[in-house]
Scaffold this active site. Sequence first.
Site, PDB file in Angstrom:
ATOM      1  N   LYS A  92       0.870  -1.182   0.000  1.00  9.79           N
ATOM      2  CA  LYS A  92       0.000   0.000   0.000  1.00  9.79           C
ATOM      3  C   LYS A  92       0.903   1.227   0.000  1.00  9.79           C
ATOM      4  O   LYS A  92       1.836   1.338   0.794  1.00  9.79           O
ATOM      5  CB  LYS A  92      -0.873  -0.014   1.267  1.00  9.79           C
ATOM      6  CG  LYS A  92      -1.820   1.156   1.377  1.00  9.79           C
ATOM      7  CD  LYS A  92      -3.188   0.823   0.818  1.00  9.79           C
ATOM      8  CE  LYS A  92      -4.020   2.041   0.492  1.00  9.79           C
ATOM      9  NZ  LYS A  92      -3.748   2.636  -0.843  1.00  9.79           N
ATOM     10  N   GLN A 113       7.321   3.842   3.745  1.00 10.70           N
ATOM     11  CA  GLN A 113       5.934   3.384   3.831  1.00 10.70           C
ATOM     12  C   GLN A 113       5.797   2.098   4.648  1.00 10.70           C
ATOM     13  O   GLN A 113       4.779   1.892   5.315  1.00 10.70           O
ATOM     14  CB  GLN A 113       5.411   3.169   2.403  1.00 10.70           C
ATOM     15  CG  GLN A 113       3.904   3.196   2.268  1.00 10.70           C
ATOM     16  CD  GLN A 113       3.325   4.601   2.220  1.00 10.70           C
ATOM     17  OE1 GLN A 113       3.863   5.458   1.547  1.00 10.70           O
ATOM     18  NE2 GLN A 113       2.229   4.835   2.922  1.00 10.70           N
ATOM     19  N   LYS A 128       5.253   1.771  -3.234  1.00  6.71           N
ATOM     20  CA  LYS A 128       5.152   3.133  -3.775  1.00  6.71           C
ATOM     21  C   LYS A 128       5.375   3.062  -5.281  1.00  6.71           C
ATOM     22  O   LYS A 128       5.985   2.116  -5.781  1.00  6.71           O
ATOM     23  CB  LYS A 128       6.217   4.034  -3.134  1.00  6.71           C
ATOM     24  CG  LYS A 128       5.915   5.513  -3.225  1.00  6.71           C
ATOM     25  CD  LYS A 128       4.962   5.992  -2.151  1.00  6.71           C
ATOM     26  CE  LYS A 128       4.555   7.423  -2.374  1.00  6.71           C
ATOM     27  NZ  LYS A 128       3.778   7.964  -1.256  1.00  6.71           N
ATOM     28  N   GLY A 167      -2.923   8.231  -4.149  1.00  6.43           N
ATOM     29  CA  GLY A 167      -2.302   9.447  -4.695  1.00  6.43           C
ATOM     30  C   GLY A 167      -1.067   9.853  -3.919  1.00  6.43           C
ATOM     31  O   GLY A 167      -0.721   9.289  -2.890  1.00  6.43           O
ATOM     32  N   ASP A 168      -0.373  10.824  -4.443  1.00  7.09           N
ATOM     33  CA  ASP A 168       0.767  11.466  -3.788  1.00  7.09           C
ATOM     34  C   ASP A 168       0.972  12.760  -4.596  1.00  7.09           C
ATOM     35  O   ASP A 168       0.036  13.222  -5.264  1.00  7.09           O
ATOM     36  CB  ASP A 168       2.013  10.554  -3.823  1.00  7.09           C
ATOM     37  CG  ASP A 168       3.157  11.062  -2.941  1.00  7.09           C
ATOM     38  OD1 ASP A 168       3.120  10.839  -1.734  1.00  7.09           O
ATOM     39  OD2 ASP A 168       4.086  11.711  -3.463  1.00  7.09           O
ATOM     40  N   THR A 211      -4.680  13.255   5.557  1.00  6.10           N
ATOM     41  CA  THR A 211      -3.268  13.450   5.895  1.00  6.10           C
ATOM     42  C   THR A 211      -3.074  14.767   6.647  1.00  6.10           C
ATOM     43  O   THR A 211      -2.384  14.825   7.674  1.00  6.10           O
ATOM     44  CB  THR A 211      -2.387  13.404   4.637  1.00  6.10           C
ATOM     45  OG1 THR A 211      -2.721  12.244   3.890  1.00  6.10           O
ATOM     46  CG2 THR A 211      -0.907  13.362   4.994  1.00  6.10           C
ATOM     47  N   ASN A 242      -2.548  18.863  -1.343  1.00  5.57           N
ATOM     48  CA  ASN A 242      -3.513  18.166  -0.497  1.00  5.57           C
ATOM     49  C   ASN A 242      -3.141  18.239   0.986  1.00  5.57           C
ATOM     50  O   ASN A 242      -3.980  18.596   1.829  1.00  5.57           O
ATOM     51  CB  ASN A 242      -3.618  16.707  -0.968  1.00  5.57           C
ATOM     52  CG  ASN A 242      -4.488  15.872  -0.065  1.00  5.57           C
ATOM     53  OD1 ASN A 242      -4.010  15.214   0.853  1.00  5.57           O
ATOM     54  ND2 ASN A 242      -5.788  15.931  -0.273  1.00  5.57           N
TER      55      ASN A 242
END
Length: 453
Positions: A92, A113, A128, A167-168, A211, A242
């Site tokens: 993930k 991560q 990732k 997303g990132d 986040t 974001n």
Amino acid sequence: METKEYIEYVLERVEEYSPGETEFYQAVEEVLLSLEPILEREPKYMRQNILERIVVPERSMIFRVCWVDDAGIVQTNFGYRVQFNSAIGPYKGGLRFHPSVNLGIVKFLGFEQIFKNSLTGLQIGGGKGGSNFDPKGKSDNEVMSFCQAFMAELYRHIGETKDVPAGDIGVGAREIGYLYGQYKKITGSFEGVLTGKGINWGGSRGRTEATGYGSVYFAQNYLEKSNLNLEGMRCTISGSGNVAIYTIEKLKYLDAIPVTCSDSRGTIYHEKGIDVKTLKAIKEVDRKSLKEYAKLHPDAVYTPLDAYPEGRNAVWDIPCDIAFPSATQNELNLEDAKVLVGNGCKLVNEGANMPSTPEAIAYFQEHGVLFGPAKAANAGGVAVSQLEMSQNAGMERWTFAEVDAKLHQIMQDIFSTAYEASVEFGKEGDMLTGANIAGFKKVADSMIDQGAI
Ligand code: NDP
């Protein structure tokens, strides 16, 4: 072999087999050096050679992505997916679309991560991905064309119980929509294979905010433990994506005063507090430069990046009580740290991944500044992504209040877990060591349970 020697040996191996991957090496070094106390106490990790295993991804994919731009020209980008560790659950981690993306960047993010996901207490492994594609300045049609071409390769590597990207940087609701549409078209399956989906088609309420809100919840826990309070605190935030937007929104809601934001072209300083509505309109809707903010708020100061000394970030020169680096890696260096400490900053809470350089972190720790490391402070995003997976698997839909309450609890648990580990290993309040050790332990024990695979 002594513990220190073992760590040095593994670091040398990493340097040897990943030449030029500086960010990856930086992330590995930070984690491994902090694990010494647990390796000393539990010889099984050395005996089972966990460090040498954990620094190598289980699988890395690099693929060509060809797509057609609006002028009819075929463009070529690189696509990446690194499936780093599945000891405690399916891979993930997000996808990043930015010109700076390369294998080393994806590996650093994937490695981080592993421990972040473990810290959430949820069943998710580390991964990732991304591309050197730059969505900035591209039409919607071009972004869609790229996303479809990217997924035409990625789909074969992912699945709702196998690997679930999100997303990132450069990958928001629009990109997730195009990626999901293509996955569905190719496989014919409507499944929770991506998170950050639209609310109408399987997304979770509260994921967009998670986040940023989670970062503020983490800061709240940390301040409380130190007998401080968020109310009235002046906060500087970098970024205007974001993470930054929802950090600012929650800070305002809790009566703190967020006074800055930034993008890749410049910085806004608004002494009376950033206006979230204007910020969202410029960055989320119009996708424009922050220069527009100063046009709408003449009492705000805009400093273009190129008008500032090379290697400095205008955000960190503004006096603050709390700094929230929330843009990108290595955006806060030793010089910035000295300015922050000189200005009386009490807490640095990392919203972005690895935003502080190792020298900056050491300086904060030497000068008694509270330090909330990324893998704990920004874990709210992946935690709510996992809640999205749960809702998809159970065909459920939770309210915003339910998701936010769970996020609140998860951030509190992450703080306690990391804090308790810092106490247990003789480094009370060192949240970097606490987070790394707590995140590592669960993954390492699971790797041992599952044998040499
Ligand atoms: P976005 O793409 O939404 O926003 C990124 C922001 O940072 C933009 O304001 C962008 O400026 C700025 N930025 C990006 N790269 C640079 C750079 N090289 N120099 C200066 N400014 C830059 O990304 P997110 O907000 O999602 O992510 C921000 C950080 O948080 C990243 O480190 C990400 O890995 C991390 N993170 C994100 C999570 C999430 O849920 N989204 C979860 C956990 C961590 P511009 O507008 O000009 O492009």
